[in-house]
Design an enzyme around this catalytic site. Sequence first.
Site, PDB file in Angstrom:
ATOM      1  N   ASP A  12       0.912  -1.277  -0.010  1.00 28.83           N
ATOM      2  CA  ASP A  12      -0.110  -0.041  -0.164  1.00 28.83           C
ATOM      3  C   ASP A  12       0.972   1.342   0.083  1.00 28.83           C
ATOM      4  OD1 ASP A  12      -2.215   1.962   1.047  1.00 28.83           O
ATOM      5  OD2 ASP A  12      -3.403   0.128   0.502  1.00 28.83           O
ATOM      6  N   ASP A  29     -12.514   4.181   4.699  1.00 32.30           N
ATOM      7  CA  ASP A  29     -11.502   3.228   5.144  1.00 32.30           C
ATOM      8  C   ASP A  29     -12.015   2.309   6.207  1.00 32.30           C
ATOM      9  OD1 ASP A  29      -9.928   4.346   3.241  1.00 32.30           O
ATOM     10  OD2 ASP A  29      -8.266   5.345   4.493  1.00 32.30           O
ATOM     11  N   ASP A  70      -5.311   5.004  -5.770  1.00 30.63           N
ATOM     12  CA  ASP A  70      -5.734   5.812  -4.974  1.00 30.63           C
ATOM     13  C   ASP A  70      -6.165   7.215  -5.532  1.00 30.63           C
ATOM     14  OD1 ASP A  70      -7.195   6.340  -2.322  1.00 30.63           O
ATOM     15  OD2 ASP A  70      -5.311   5.780  -1.396  1.00 30.63           O
TER      16      ASP A  70
END
Length: 441
Positions: A79, A219, A158
């Site tokens: 990530d 999230d 993202d």
Amino acid sequence: MKVSPGIFLLAFAAATSALDNGLMRTPPMGWMAWERFRCNVDCENDPKNCISEALFMDMADRLAEDGWRELGYDHVMIDDCWTSMQRDKDGRLQPDPHRFPGGIAKLARYLHERELKLGIYADFGTHTCGGYPGTTLDKIETDAQTFADWKVDFLKFDGCYSSPKEQEKGYPLMSKALNATGRYIGYSCSWPAYQGGLPPNINYTLLGEICNLWRNYDDVQDSWTSVLSIADWFFSNQNQLQPVAGPGHWNDPDMLIIGNFGLSPDQSRSQMALWTIMAAPLIMSNDLRTLTSEARNILQNKAIIAISQDPLGIQGRRLLQEKSRIEVFWRPLTNSASALVFFSRRTDMPYRYQSSLDRLNYTAGLYDVYDVFTGEVLSLPSHTTPFTVSINPSGVVMWYVYPVTHHKLTEGAGRYPNVRRKYRMSSLKHSQPKGEHHFFT
Ligand code: GLA
């Protein structure tokens, strides 16, 4: 009116077409760093838990050696916070040299040698959400090519630090750029999560054509409140969200946090069950090196994984919200089977919920029911036969339901797959010791 499972199937099958890379025909499975390890870059003081190649190699070892890969958990996903603060002299993203001394190509090789796939993270915008170099419009092709050169298999793209107008250009362009590399790279778009997640702001037909999955909402954090609020949002908006998912294009309610600190065992089973009903990606974010056997058993439950990975790829729905604060969820599966989840929002004690398959819209017939967490099998001689399930507070009972009449009527006719043999239901009933099932092998 009674609606037959067939009619539900037809209604559910009217989904959008998928990104034409042939990938992720069932919800992707694997492990991702973010929820558990965040942007911990302090390798000096916390070498075992910082974002570094060592962490991803550790997780790859665990997936390969502890039975995960064989169950389908085959992605290791980096990530945020993996890059250096500067691009290289050719304008390419580069990993932090101290934390990834071998480079990403070598890490990809390490994974591929173990029959695993490597996922990477980038952000469409000036910076990633964690403040690392972003991918602006002019860098999209370079970054797609860099990932392909490194033999990366998946990209989470993202959307921090870009405007809605820019995103309209950037997300489709990255899809094109990934395809143009000639490498098969699964593509996860965070676009909808930045634009409210719902039509008309979001064009899910387009998303289905350009992305393999997409984050729609907030999230996940390490708490039951977070898991519940995500599940609530998805099921409250199921009329819009459920039809847009299907093979190759999935809604993503975010990572499984089972095995961390925020969920009780019952809540862990609830996350697993509700995510499976949603046909969600099963992407864990936990520490596979220290997982308890309780968490492992939930995450490695073969029956649930088989339901998750059902080839029809139809997302399920909430059927009922009872006054008693029990909710019932349903997902249709291949061969006229289905999954049911009975979920309790209560906070008092195990609740004895009574119902019948008839009440849950099942058509007439004889059904066998397999409780995926206890391994118990129950025969319901008629769809009207009443049953009672005991559901713990914030817990679930999850069933795999299979119509026996259908099978019996067609046995020997050679027209239908013999599902009972495939799943060994009859041998299970007669010879399986309770608790040690091989229902889904
Ligand atoms: C956003 C995403 C998260 C994670 C972080 C990283 O918040 O939604 O999943 O990738 O950024 O900074």
